[in-house]
Design a protein around this motif. Structure first.
Motif, PDB file in Angstrom:
ATOM      1  N   GLY A  53       0.822  -1.207   0.000  1.00 27.12           N
ATOM      2  CA  GLY A  53       0.000   0.000   0.000  1.00 27.12           C
ATOM      3  C   GLY A  53       0.856   1.257   0.000  1.00 27.12           C
ATOM      4  O   GLY A  53       1.865   1.333   0.688  1.00 27.12           O
ATOM      5  N   GLY A  54       0.447   2.231  -0.804  1.00 26.85           N
ATOM      6  CA  GLY A  54       1.135   3.512  -0.834  1.00 26.85           C
ATOM      7  C   GLY A  54       2.483   3.488  -1.522  1.00 26.85           C
ATOM      8  O   GLY A  54       3.247   4.448  -1.442  1.00 26.85           O
ATOM      9  N   LYS A  55       2.796   2.396  -2.218  1.00 28.39           N
ATOM     10  CA  LYS A  55       4.061   2.268  -2.947  1.00 28.39           C
ATOM     11  C   LYS A  55       3.758   1.973  -4.406  1.00 28.39           C
ATOM     12  O   LYS A  55       2.651   1.580  -4.750  1.00 28.39           O
ATOM     13  CB  LYS A  55       4.912   1.142  -2.352  1.00 28.39           C
ATOM     14  N   ILE A  56       4.744   2.124  -5.250  1.00 27.86           N
ATOM     15  CA  ILE A  56       4.602   1.752  -6.652  1.00 27.86           C
ATOM     16  C   ILE A  56       5.049   0.301  -6.775  1.00 27.86           C
ATOM     17  O   ILE A  56       6.208  -0.018  -6.516  1.00 27.86           O
ATOM     18  CB  ILE A  56       5.393   2.702  -7.563  1.00 27.86           C
ATOM     19  N   LEU A  57       4.110  -0.562  -7.119  1.00 28.07           N
ATOM     20  CA  LEU A  57       4.356  -2.001  -7.188  1.00 28.07           C
ATOM     21  C   LEU A  57       4.928  -2.372  -8.554  1.00 28.07           C
ATOM     22  O   LEU A  57       4.325  -2.065  -9.583  1.00 28.07           O
ATOM     23  CB  LEU A  57       3.049  -2.755  -6.938  1.00 28.07           C
ATOM     24  N   VAL A  58       6.088  -3.033  -8.542  1.00 24.58           N
ATOM     25  CA  VAL A  58       6.739  -3.493  -9.774  1.00 24.58           C
ATOM     26  C   VAL A  58       6.749  -5.015  -9.743  1.00 24.58           C
ATOM     27  O   VAL A  58       7.317  -5.620  -8.831  1.00 24.58           O
ATOM     28  CB  VAL A  58       8.181  -2.944  -9.881  1.00 24.58           C
ATOM     29  N   ILE A  59       6.081  -5.628 -10.738  1.00 25.79           N
ATOM     30  CA  ILE A  59       5.941  -7.085 -10.788  1.00 25.79           C
ATOM     31  C   ILE A  59       6.075  -7.572 -12.233  1.00 25.79           C
ATOM     32  O   ILE A  59       5.862  -6.797 -13.167  1.00 25.79           O
ATOM     33  CB  ILE A  59       4.564  -7.545 -10.230  1.00 25.79           C
ATOM     34  N   PRO A  60       6.397  -8.854 -12.395  1.00 24.60           N
ATOM     35  CA  PRO A  60       6.424  -9.381 -13.762  1.00 24.60           C
ATOM     36  C   PRO A  60       5.018  -9.435 -14.364  1.00 24.60           C
ATOM     37  O   PRO A  60       4.820  -9.096 -15.530  1.00 24.60           O
ATOM     38  CB  PRO A  60       7.035 -10.771 -13.626  1.00 24.60           C
ATOM     39  N   SER A  61       4.022  -9.873 -13.558  1.00 26.57           N
ATOM     40  CA  SER A  61       2.631  -9.970 -14.012  1.00 26.57           C
ATOM     41  C   SER A  61       1.772 -10.336 -12.811  1.00 26.57           C
ATOM     42  O   SER A  61       2.281 -10.548 -11.717  1.00 26.57           O
ATOM     43  CB  SER A  61       2.483 -11.049 -15.092  1.00 26.57           C
ATOM     44  N   GLY A  62       0.496 -10.426 -13.065  1.00 26.07           N
ATOM     45  CA  GLY A  62      -0.407 -10.938 -12.047  1.00 26.07           C
ATOM     46  C   GLY A  62      -0.703 -12.394 -12.334  1.00 26.07           C
ATOM     47  O   GLY A  62      -0.230 -12.954 -13.313  1.00 26.07           O
ATOM     48  N   LYS A  63      -1.482 -12.993 -11.449  1.00 32.33           N
ATOM     49  CA  LYS A  63      -1.921 -14.369 -11.657  1.00 32.33           C
ATOM     50  C   LYS A  63      -3.156 -14.596 -10.804  1.00 32.33           C
ATOM     51  O   LYS A  63      -3.491 -13.766  -9.958  1.00 32.33           O
ATOM     52  CB  LYS A  63      -0.825 -15.375 -11.293  1.00 32.33           C
ATOM     53  N   GLY A  64      -3.822 -15.705 -11.030  1.00 33.12           N
ATOM     54  CA  GLY A  64      -4.922 -16.080 -10.159  1.00 33.12           C
ATOM     55  C   GLY A  64      -6.304 -15.773 -10.704  1.00 33.12           C
ATOM     56  O   GLY A  64      -6.487 -15.499 -11.882  1.00 33.12           O
ATOM     57  N   SER A  65      -7.255 -15.789  -9.803  1.00 31.89           N
ATOM     58  CA  SER A  65      -8.676 -15.676 -10.108  1.00 31.89           C
ATOM     59  C   SER A  65      -9.064 -14.270 -10.551  1.00 31.89           C
ATOM     60  O   SER A  65      -8.477 -13.272 -10.134  1.00 31.89           O
ATOM     61  CB  SER A  65      -9.474 -16.039  -8.852  1.00 31.89           C
ATOM     62  N   THR A  66     -10.116 -14.208 -11.357  1.00 31.72           N
ATOM     63  CA  THR A  66     -10.645 -12.923 -11.800  1.00 31.72           C
ATOM     64  C   THR A  66     -11.158 -12.087 -10.633  1.00 31.72           C
ATOM     65  O   THR A  66     -11.269 -10.870 -10.748  1.00 31.72           O
ATOM     66  CB  THR A  66     -11.795 -13.111 -12.808  1.00 31.72           C
ATOM     67  N   VAL A  67     -11.447 -12.715  -9.502  1.00 32.08           N
ATOM     68  CA  VAL A  67     -11.893 -11.970  -8.326  1.00 32.08           C
ATOM     69  C   VAL A  67     -10.772 -11.050  -7.828  1.00 32.08           C
ATOM     70  O   VAL A  67     -11.033 -10.074  -7.128  1.00 32.08           O
ATOM     71  CB  VAL A  67     -12.389 -12.940  -7.218  1.00 32.08           C
ATOM     72  N   GLY A  68      -9.547 -11.311  -8.230  1.00 31.60           N
ATOM     73  CA  GLY A  68      -8.429 -10.450  -7.881  1.00 31.60           C
ATOM     74  C   GLY A  68      -8.654  -9.003  -8.288  1.00 31.60           C
ATOM     75  O   GLY A  68      -8.207  -8.075  -7.610  1.00 31.60           O
ATOM     76  N   SER A  69      -9.377  -8.773  -9.392  1.00 33.81           N
ATOM     77  CA  SER A  69      -9.705  -7.409  -9.827  1.00 33.81           C
ATOM     78  C   SER A  69     -10.499  -6.680  -8.756  1.00 33.81           C
ATOM     79  O   SER A  69     -10.271  -5.501  -8.484  1.00 33.81           O
ATOM     80  CB  SER A  69     -10.526  -7.438 -11.123  1.00 33.81           C
ATOM     81  N   TYR A  70     -11.428  -7.389  -8.140  1.00 35.28           N
ATOM     82  CA  TYR A  70     -12.261  -6.779  -7.100  1.00 35.28           C
ATOM     83  C   TYR A  70     -11.480  -6.561  -5.813  1.00 35.28           C
ATOM     84  O   TYR A  70     -11.765  -5.632  -5.066  1.00 35.28           O
ATOM     85  CB  TYR A  70     -13.508  -7.629  -6.850  1.00 35.28           C
ATOM     86  N   VAL A  71     -10.480  -7.410  -5.558  1.00 37.21           N
ATOM     87  CA  VAL A  71      -9.613  -7.209  -4.387  1.00 37.21           C
ATOM     88  C   VAL A  71      -8.836  -5.899  -4.560  1.00 37.21           C
ATOM     89  O   VAL A  71      -8.744  -5.093  -3.627  1.00 37.21           O
ATOM     90  CB  VAL A  71      -8.655  -8.406  -4.174  1.00 37.21           C
ATOM     91  N   ILE A  72      -8.327  -5.655  -5.758  1.00 37.75           N
ATOM     92  CA  ILE A  72      -7.611  -4.403  -6.031  1.00 37.75           C
ATOM     93  C   ILE A  72      -8.558  -3.214  -5.841  1.00 37.75           C
ATOM     94  O   ILE A  72      -8.201  -2.209  -5.213  1.00 37.75           O
ATOM     95  CB  ILE A  72      -7.013  -4.411  -7.454  1.00 37.75           C
ATOM     96  N   PHE A  73      -9.778  -3.338  -6.348  1.00 39.40           N
ATOM     97  CA  PHE A  73     -10.777  -2.275  -6.191  1.00 39.40           C
ATOM     98  C   PHE A  73     -11.072  -2.039  -4.708  1.00 39.40           C
ATOM     99  O   PHE A  73     -11.142  -0.893  -4.256  1.00 39.40           O
ATOM    100  CB  PHE A  73     -12.054  -2.654  -6.949  1.00 39.40           C
ATOM    101  N   GLN A  74     -11.218  -3.110  -3.936  1.00 38.45           N
ATOM    102  CA  GLN A  74     -11.480  -2.988  -2.495  1.00 38.45           C
ATOM    103  C   GLN A  74     -10.295  -2.323  -1.789  1.00 38.45           C
ATOM    104  O   GLN A  74     -10.480  -1.506  -0.891  1.00 38.45           O
ATOM    105  CB  GLN A  74     -11.765  -4.351  -1.874  1.00 38.45           C
TER     106      GLN A  74
END
Length: 136
Positions: A53-74
């Motif tokens: 939180g509050g940082k710029i996240l640098v990653i190769p990619s995401g993975k996992g369930s489509t519900v992950g989009s809603y976790v980011i929104f939350q």
């Protein structure tokens, strides 16, 4: 003045400046990050127990369930989300989450940011123009 400028593909609009937190592991937001705290809870992840939180996240990619989009929104609603996301390759889950949450996001940098950037670097992400500027 920027030390280095890197061109990227624009995913989700916005412009922020902050310190990076970097991982060489793809990240699943569903079950991998606590949306109430922003802390990585996936015991197998190299950012385990660190707060994104509050940082710029640098990653190769995401993975996992489509519900992950809603976790980011939350996370955005909880004010525990990353300031911005830089990915080597955005996949639909994180891209959709960033767009829904209005988190600036870029991908496909013209250089390997996983090798160039170091933990705590100060960077500016201009996702409106697709530019990362490494400031220090």
């Amino acid at each position: 003045m920027a030390i280095q400028t890197i061109n990227c593909r624009k995913i989700s609009r916005g412009h922020v400046k902050g310190n990076i937190i970097i991982s060489k592991d793809p990240l699943s937001f569903l079950g991998g990050v606590d949306p109430d705290t922003g802390i990585v809870t996936d015991r197998e992840h190299d950012l385990y127990q660190q707060n994104i939180g509050g940082k710029i996240l640098v990653i190769p990619s995401g993975k996992g369930s489509t519900v992950g989009s809603y976790v980011i929104f939350q996370m955005a609603k909880n004010k525990t989300a990353p300031l911005a996301i830089i990915a080597m390759e955005a996949e639909p889950i994180i891209a959709t989450g960033a767009i829904m949450a209005s988190i600036p996001m870029v991908d496909q940098p013209e250089e390997d940011v996983l090798e160039i950037l170091k933990e705590g670097n100060l960077v500016e992400v201009d996702a409106d123009t697709g530019i990362i500027e490494i400031l220090k």
